[in-house]
Design a protein around this motif. Structure first.
Motif, short mmCIF file in Angstrom:
data_model
loop_
_atom_site.label_atom_id
_atom_site.label_comp_id
_atom_site.label_asym_id
_atom_site.label_seq_id
_atom_site.Cartn_x
_atom_site.Cartn_y
_atom_site.Cartn_z
N ARG A 1 -2.51 9.48 8.25
CA ARG A 1 -1.39 8.16 7.54
C ARG A 1 -0.65 8.16 6.92
O ARG A 1 0.12 9.35 7.35
N ALA B 1 -4.61 -2.33 -3.04
CA ALA B 1 -3.50 -3.07 -3.07
C ALA B 1 -3.22 -4.06 -2.01
O ALA B 1 -3.47 -5.23 -2.40
N ASP C 1 0.06 4.57 1.19
CA ASP C 1 0.42 4.25 2.87
C ASP C 1 -0.55 3.67 3.78
O ASP C 1 -2.15 3.10 2.29
N VAL C 2 -0.75 4.27 4.98
CA VAL C 2 -2.20 3.18 6.04
C VAL C 2 -2.10 4.21 7.12
O VAL C 2 -1.34 5.19 7.43
N SER D 1 -4.98 1.63 -0.91
CA SER D 1 -4.28 0.54 -0.17
C SER D 1 -5.84 -0.37 -0.25
O SER D 1 -4.86 -1.21 0.35
N TYR E 1 -9.26 -4.55 6.76
CA TYR E 1 -9.84 -3.82 5.63
C TYR E 1 -10.57 -4.63 5.49
O TYR E 1 -11.66 -3.64 5.30
N ARG F 1 3.14 6.64 5.94
CA ARG F 1 4.05 5.67 4.70
C ARG F 1 5.67 5.51 5.11
O ARG F 1 6.04 5.74 5.71
N ALA G 1 1.13 -1.08 -0.35
CA ALA G 1 -0.36 0.19 0.15
C ALA G 1 0.79 0.90 0.01
O ALA G 1 1.55 0.88 1.00
N GLU H 1 -9.06 5.24 1.21
CA GLU H 1 -8.68 4.49 1.07
C GLU H 1 -8.61 3.69 -0.12
O GLU H 1 -8.23 2.22 0.18
#
Length: 635
Positions: free
Chosen positions: A197, A275, A155-156, A272, A231, A199, A153, A269
Motif C-alpha cells: 500500500r 472514502a 492509502d491505496v 479507503s 473498487y 500514500r 483515501a 480496504e
C-alpha cells in the motif's frame, strides 16, 4: 566531508577523496546508488521528536502550557522536520501567537502551504522544497502525483496507480515506487491480503491538489471513475466470495479460503473503500455509489462488523437508489438499511424500511427478493416481541423460498422460525425445524450455516434440559445439558477456526445461558469472553445483550447484587439504543432474579416498569409473563 542536497551520483563522485581514512556524508532527495556506499532512508520525525524540535524553537514553556496544540501542529506538518522548523521559527518571532492559533492556521488545507513558507528558498518553504523534487520527476510521475491528490483515501494499493494512468497495475506500482525514490510518497507496508500500500505525504497531497488545474477536467474525472469502478469490481468480488447467497438465488457454495480472504480484503480496504463511496456520491455518480454501498453493506452484514460505518453507508445507498430512479436498486438499499437498523435496535425504522422494500419488490414481481424482505419484516417483528405477526411473515418467506427452489434461504428462515418457537416456549417444534435445516446445510456442505444452526440447536437442547429439570427428571436433564454443551462447543470451534469473531461470541453467550447447575462459573466465564469480543467489534447492542446473560448467570450463582448491576447496565444500554423491548425484558429478568433470591419486594419495581413498557408496545406475551411474576411478588 559533508555534501548536502546532492542531485545525482555524477555530482558527488568527483568530490569523494581517494585517500584512506576519509569519510563523506551525503544527503540527497533521491537514492544515489553509489558503489561501495551505505544508503539510509531517513524517515519523518516521531511525534515526540517533532514536539521536542518545536519546543526548542518556540519555547519549552509554551509547549508545556498547550501540549495538545503542539501535537496537532506536528501532525498537520506531517511530522516533516522542515515544516516543524518553519512553524517553530514563526512562533519564535510572534510571541503573541498561541500554539492553538498556529494549529488553526494550518488546519485550512487551502492555506497550509502558505503558512509553511517564510521565504522562497527550499530551506524556508515547504512548497519550494516539494516543487524541487516534483520538477525532477517525469511527466507521467507528475501526473500520477496530481491524480493521487484527488483521492481522499488514506492509502491505496498499487493497482490504483495503474487505473489513474490507464496502464497496467504493475506499471502503475513502478511509477509509485519512483515517487517514493523522489521522497514524494511512501510505502505503508503490506496489508492483510499481502498487497503493498502507498500514500502521498500529507503536505505533498496538498501540493498536488494545488496543481489540479494542470489536468483537463474530463481526463481527471475519467481517471477517478476508473479507480471507482476498480473498487466496485473488487468489492463485489469479495462480497460474493464472502456470502454468495446474498447475491443470487441458490448462490454457489462459499469456500472457507474465499470467505477469509474477503474478510481480510475488507479489513485492509475499509477506510479507503469508505472514502471512495463518499467520493462517488460527491461526484454524483449514483449508480457507482449504489454498487459500492451494496457491496460494503453485504460484507459488513456477513461479518457483523463495523456497525457505524455500515449504517452510514446504508444511508448513502438509499440516497443513491433514489437518485438512480431504479426502484429495484432502492428496494435492495432499503432492505440493507433495515437489516443494520434492526441489528442496532432501531426497530421502528427497520420495520418501516423492510415493509417499503417488500412493497416495491411485490410491485416489480421480484419474488425472490420479496421473500427476503418478508423474512426481514418477520425478524424485525420478532426482535420487537410481536411474535404472532412475525410468524405469518416467516412462514410466508419459507413457502416462497421453497417455491423459488432456494433451499439455503428456506433453511435459514426455518432456523429463524425455530428461534421464535423458542421464545414461545415451544422447544419441540423448534428442534424439528432445526434438524431439517441442519440436514439441508450438511448435505450442501455449508459449514458456516451448519455452525449457526448448531448454535441454535444447542440453545433448544438447553431449554429442553431446563424443562426436564423443572419436571424433576434430573437424569434426562443432565443428558440434554451434555448434548447442548457439545453442540455449542462444536459451533464455537467451527467459527473459531474460521476467524468468525462475532459468531464465536454468539456461541459463547449461548453457552453462558445454558443454565446447567453444575456449570455456573464456567457459564459466567463464557459470557465474559463473549463480551470482550463484542466490545472489540464495536457491537453496542451485542454488549448490552451480553450484560443480560451475565446478570442471569450471576443470579443462578446467587450473587444477586452483581446480577442487579449487570441487568441495570443492560437496561441503560438498551435505553441508549432505544430498544424498549429488550429494556422490558432486562427489567423482567431483574424481577425474576429478586424473586428467585427470595426478595419479592425488590422484584416489584422492575416488574412494574417492564409491564408498562410491554403495555406501550402492545406486547401481550410479555405482559402475561410479567403479570404472572407480579402475582408471585405480591400474592
Amino acid at each position: 566531508m559533508g555534501l548536502d542536497n546532492a542531485h545525482d551520483a555524477a555530482q558527488v563522485k568527483p568530490l569523494i577523496p581517494a585517500e584512506p581514512g576519509c569519510a563523506v556524508l551525503v544527503t540527497s532527495r533521491s537514492p544515489l546508488f553509489l558503489d561501495g556506499t551505505h544508503d539510509t532512508r531517513l524517515g519523518v520525525f516521531t511525534e515526540a521528536q517533532g514536539v521536542e524540535l518545536l519546543a526548542r524553537l518556540a519555547g519549552g514553556a509554551r509547549v508545556v502550557d498547550d501540549l495538545e496544540s503542539a501535537k496537532e501542529i506536528v501532525r498537520l506538518c506531517d511530522h516533516l522536520p522542515l515544516a516543524i522548523n518553519i512553524c517553530g521559527g514563526r512562533l519564535a518571532t510572534r510571541e503573541q501567537w498561541t500554539l492553538r492559533e498556529m494549529a488553526g492556521r494550518l488546519s485550512d488545507e487551502r492555506r497550509r502551504l502558505d503558512q509553511l513558507e517564510v521565504a522562497q528558498g527550499v530551506d524556508k518553504s515547504v512548497r519550494a522544497s516539494v516543487q524541487l523534487s516534483y520538477d525532477d520527476c517525469t511527466g507521467i510521475q507528475r501526473r500520477l502525483l496530481r491524480l493521487l491528490s484527488a483521492l481522499p483515501a488514506p492509502d491505496v494499493p498499487g493497482w490504483v496507480a495503474g487505473e489513474l494512468l490507464d496502464i497496467s497495475g504493475l506499471d502503475g506500482a513502478d511509477q509509485l515506487e519512483a515517487l517514493i525514490d523522489a521522497q514524494l510518497a511512501e510505502c505503508s507496508g503490506a496489508d492483510q491480503t499481502g498487497a503493498m500500500r502507498y500514500r502521498l505525504h500529507d503536505l505533498v497531497r496538498v501540493f498536488g491538489a494545488e496543481l489540479a488545474g494542470q489536468d483537463e477536467e474530463e481526463r481527471r474525472r475519467a481517471a477517478v471513475e476508473r479507480v471507482l469502478h476498480g473498487y466496485r469490481r473488487r468489492a463485489e468480488e469479495a462480497a460474493q466470495n464472502r456470502w454468495p447467497q446474498d447475491w443470487s438465488k441458490g448462490g454457489r457454495r462459499a469456500d472457507a479460503e474465499g470467505q477469509l480472504g474477503a474478510g481480510d480484503w475488507l479489513n485492509a480496504e475499509r477506510l479507503s473503500l469508505l472514502a471512495m463511496i463518499n467520493l462517488a456520491a460527491q461526484l454524483r455518480l449514483w449508480e457507482l455509489t449504489w454498487g459500492l454501498a451494496r457491496a460494503f453493506c453485504s460484507l459488513c452484514h456477513s461479518l457483523r462488523a463495523y456497525w457505524a460505518d455500515w449504517a452510514d453507508v446504508a444511508d448513502i445507498g438509499c440516497e443513491a437508489g433514489r437518485r438512480t430512479g431504479d426502484r429495484r436498486a432502492l428496494a435492495i438499499a432499503l432492505l440493507n438499511s433495515a437489516i443494520v437498523r434492526g441489528g442496532m435496535g432501531l426497530r421502528e425504522r427497520a420495520l418501516r424500511e423492510a415493509e417499503q422494500a417488500l412493497e416495491i419488490f411485490g410491485d416489480l414481481g421480484e419474488t425472490w427478493w420479496a421473500a427476503r424482505a418478508m423474512r426481514t419484516v418477520g425478524m424485525t417483528l420478532i426482535s420487537g416481541g410481536h411474535l404472532d405477526r412475525a410468524q405469518d411473515y416467516l412462514i410466508g418467506a419459507i413457502t416462497a423460498f421453497k417455491g423459488e427452489d432456494d433451499l439455503w434461504w428456506m433453511a435459514r428462515t426455518q432456523r429463524n422460525l425455530a428461534e421464535m418457537r423458542m421464545a414461545e416456549r415451544r422447544p419441540e417444534e423448534a428442534r424439528d425445524l432445526l434438524e431439517d435445516a441442519l440436514e439441508i446445510f450438511q448435505r450442501a456442505g455449508n459449514r458456516y450455516s451448519e455452525a449457526q444452526t448448531l448454535r441454535v440447536y444447542g440453545e433448544v437442547l438447553a431449554a429442553q434440559a431446563r424443562g426436564e429439570r423443572r419436571a424433576g427428571d434430573h437424569r434426562a436433564a443432565d443428558a440434554l445439558f451434555v448434548r447442548a454443551g457439545f453442540s455449542l462447543d462444536r459451533a464455537a470451534e467451527m467459527f473459531r477456526q474460521r476467524g468468525e469473531l462475532w459468531e464465536e461470541a454468539r456461541c459463547l453467550r449461548a453457552a453462558g445461558e445454558v443454565g446447567d447447575p453444575a456449570g455456573g462459573l464456567r457459564e459466567l466465564e463464557y459470557v465474559r469472553r463473549a463480551e470482550e469480543i463484542l466490545v472489540a467489534l464495536g457491537d453496542s447492542w451485542g454488549v448490552a445483550r451480553t450484560a443480560v446473560s451475565a446478570g442471569r448467570a450471576l443470579a443462578r450463582l446467587g450473587r444477586i447484587e452483581e446480577s442487579e448491576h449487570e441487568l441495570r447496565r443492560a437496561v441503560r444500554g438498551f435505553q441508549e439504543l432505544e430498544d424498549r423491548w429488550w429494556m422490558a425484558r432486562s427489567l423482567r429478568y431483574l424481577g425474576e432474579a429478586h424473586l428467585d433470591a427470595g426478595g419479592p419486594d425488590a422484584a416489584v419495581g422492575p416488574l412494574e416498569l417492564a409491564r408498562e413498557i410491554y403495555r406501550s408496545l402492545g406486547n401481550e406475551a410479555g405482559m402475561r409473563r410479567t403479570l404472572e411474576l407480579l402475582r408471585q411478588a405480591r400474592p
